[in-house]
Scaffold this active site. Structure first.
Site, PDB file in Angstrom:
ATOM      1  N   CYS A   1       0.864  -1.183   0.000  1.00 21.20           N
ATOM      2  CA  CYS A   1       0.000   0.000   0.000  1.00 21.20           C
ATOM      3  C   CYS A   1       0.898   1.230   0.000  1.00 21.20           C
ATOM      4  O   CYS A   1       2.108   1.121   0.236  1.00 21.20           O
ATOM      5  CB  CYS A   1      -0.949  -0.006   1.198  1.00 21.20           C
ATOM      6  SG  CYS A   1      -0.151   0.309   2.788  1.00 21.20           S
TER       7      CYS A   1
ATOM      8  N   CYS B   1      -8.392   9.572  18.131  1.00 24.66           N
ATOM      9  CA  CYS B   1      -8.629   8.674  19.263  1.00 24.66           C
ATOM     10  C   CYS B   1      -8.136   9.364  20.536  1.00 24.66           C
ATOM     11  O   CYS B   1      -7.438  10.379  20.455  1.00 24.66           O
ATOM     12  CB  CYS B   1      -7.930   7.327  19.046  1.00 24.66           C
ATOM     13  SG  CYS B   1      -6.117   7.394  19.108  1.00 24.66           S
TER      14      CYS B   1
END
Length: 584
Positions: A9, A130
């Protein structure tokens, strides 16, 4: 059948690893023997000439250019990486049916088959965040970016992590976007998205179900607030229910840097002697004033203020911080601060939604009426109803923790350590972590030490297991073990998630026991930790841990237990492979 699998990727991190693992598992289910190469940060997993020569089929899942000339003459199937993630079994079936001898150049397959036309392509902007702003923030961003491109959409993801906002969205990008996707476990400033269709989810959902998340966002995004300011001048924002847990995590997220800075300043003051700060005019006294007198004094007000902000947006900050400061001065500590934050937030929200004023003075509501009334309500309740009983409860808890015997300390360490390893960064893990951080405001440092130590051992243990039992782990798992080991040293429990996802019935129970052992040892040795994050690297700060060698011993024992236990209990890869010559 012998196959080789190559994954790549653009960033060479999470998606590369996840795709390799899923394809490897699919190959095992088909009875195929596989060798895997992950291109990116996992450079150790390079295929050798013997593996390529023995391969009956080469399967390439890549979203960036890679070298394919070494596979000349081999049956090869290639497709974009995102096509392998949702259905790896189907991906390998297509590979077997559609592979052809490779004679081409080193480039990528055409994207036309996977890319919708311009009429269905959408412009998407997203934000991930987060509570700690480390692992989940960036892994979710990468997963969404990969999934968006695989579905043929234009997507840009902004990360709001521990180092601030990165890959920031511009005003033009937001204005031109069809939808806004917020994958956030904490509250983020969404005023800039007013008038745009918004879809909200968690970082965990975005990471595990990235394509489904984007499809759900396109189908269900809705406008939450008006795109233009009213005549009064102040733009209204809708206040959406986001849950008590998320409000609490928002407060903890904003409080965390204050606790880290304050705790380390206090630790540095102890370098000159435990009581050296009592001598006025010395550097030790200045450090203690910065850490204990200022940073820790602001800890509870910041916690309360941003809990209220999460509930009621900016009008909640002032009453929340006022209530938090009252909790601190009344001795109610972090428990009182949490109560004050929710009280201020919901009071401000109630006033904002229920109090109707003439249009001529409506603009004064967010800057005058709401802060004044909400501060009065919060302050009076804290002074006359909440402060004294909560202060007594917190004082009793602090006395118990500071004076408990060895048996109680071990039991508390067992509980906190086990909680840190149940869900590896999930709600139970965060509940234990929040408890430890909150106690730092009362100068109770032992639970924080047990919590951080226990949170480190699952990922470190997986790295040890992949080294001790190399033959039981595939190449991709051994590379993942190296990454997990480093993440564990940094106190990132999520490093063990790939192993837990593949083998939860062994990894989770072993991790819980290892974490409980570590937490119990830390509490038994009466180890104290001044900072709530940093992993082993916090030991480089003099005075941050009172007994560094015993702390290392506690971590080592738990990590070795997990590593050895999983190395013994993990089934061998050979048991899953079909013997050579058997039919596939």
């Amino acid at each position: 059948m012998n196959i080789v699998i190559v994954t790549a990727c653009p960033s060479g991190t999470a998606t590369t690893y996840l795709a390799a693992r899923r394809l490897e598992q699919a190959a095992q289910r088909l009875g195929w023997q596989s060798a895997v190469e992950m291109q990116g940060q996992f450079d150790a997993s390079t295929l050798d000439e013997a593996q390529i020569a023995a391969a009956d089929l080469v399967v390439v899942a890549a979203s960036r250019p890679i070298t394919l000339s070494r596979f000349t003459g081999k049956l090869l199937y290639r497709e974009r990486l995102e096509a392998a993630l949702p259905d790896p079994d189907g991906f390998l079936s297509r590979a077997r049916e559609q592979a052809s001898p490779w004679q081409g150049a080193d480039d990528l397959p055409e994207e036309s088959s996977a890319t919708p036309d311009d009429r269905t392509s959408k412009r998407i902007v997203a934000v991930t965040a987060c509570p700690t702003g480390v692992a989940h923030t960036f892994m979710a961003a990468e997963a969404l970016a990969e999934a968006g491109r695989a579905l043929g959409h234009q997507i840009k993801v902004e990360t709001q992590g521990s180092v601030g906002a990165q890959n920031q969205l511009t005003d033009d990008e937001i204005a031109n976007a069809d939808i806004v996707l917020l994958a956030c476990d904490i509250e983020v400033d969404d005023e800039r998205f007013a008038g745009k269709p918004v879809y909200r989810t968690s970082t965990g959902t975005a990471l595990k179900k990235s394509q489904q998340t984007i499809n759900d966002a396109l189908a269900n995004a809705s406008v939450e607030s008006e795109g233009s300011a009213p005549a009064g001048g102040e733009r209204k924002k809708s206040i959406k229910e986001r849950g008590v847990y998320k409000h609490l995590l928002t407060g903890v997220s904003f409080m965390l840097p204050m606790v880290v800075a304050g705790g380390l300043c206090i630790a540095l003051s102890f370098v000159f002697g435990i009581e050296a700060f009592k001598e006025e005019g010395t550097l030790a006294a200045a450090l203690m004033q910065i850490g204990g007198g200022t940073a820790f004094a602001l800890m509870v007000p910041v916690l309360a203020g941003y809990i209220a902000y999460s509930i009621a947006d900016r009008p909640g900050i002032a009453p929340g911080m006022i209530g938090g400061m009252l909790a601190s001065t009344l001795g109610a500590g972090f428990i009182g601060g949490i109560i004050a934050g929710f009280l201020a937030g919901y009071t401000a929200k109630l006033i904002a939604t229920k109090l109707k004023l003439p249009a001529s003075v409506e603009s004064l509501k967010p800057i005058l009426v709401i802060p004044l009334l909400a501060s009065l309500v919060t302050g009076l309740v804290m002074i006359y109803l909440v402060g004294t009983p909560v202060a007594g409860m917190l004082s009793a808890l602090t006395d118990f923790l500071n004076n408990m015997g060895s048996t109680n300390a071990i039991l508390l360490g067992l509980l906190l350590g086990a909680m840190m390893c149940v869900d590896l960064g999930g709600p139970i893990n965060k509940a234990a972590y929040t408890f430890g951080v909150g106690l730092l405001s009362t100068q109770t440092y032992a639970p924080m030490a047990a919590i951080m130590a226990a949170g480190m051992v699952p990922a470190i243990g997986m790295g040890i297991a992949s080294f001790l039992a190399r033959s039981k782990f595939a190449d991709t798992e051994r590379d993942g073990g190296k990454a997990a080991f480093v993440l564990g040293l940094c106190f990132i429990s999520e490093g063990a998630i790939p192993f837990a996802a593949k083998d939860p019935l062994r990894v989770i129970p072993i991790s819980i026991v290892g974490g409980a052992i570590t937490g119990a040892l830390s509490m038994y040795f009466q180890i104290k930790l001044m900072a709530p994050h940093g992993g082993l690297f916090v030991l480089l700060i003099p005075g941050a841990v009172n007994q560094a060698l015993l702390y290392l011993l506690s971590i080592a024992v738990g990590s070795l237990f997990i590593g050895v236990a999983y190395a013994v209990l993990k089934p061998s890869q050979q048991k899953l492979e079909v013997p050579e010559g058997a039919s596939a």
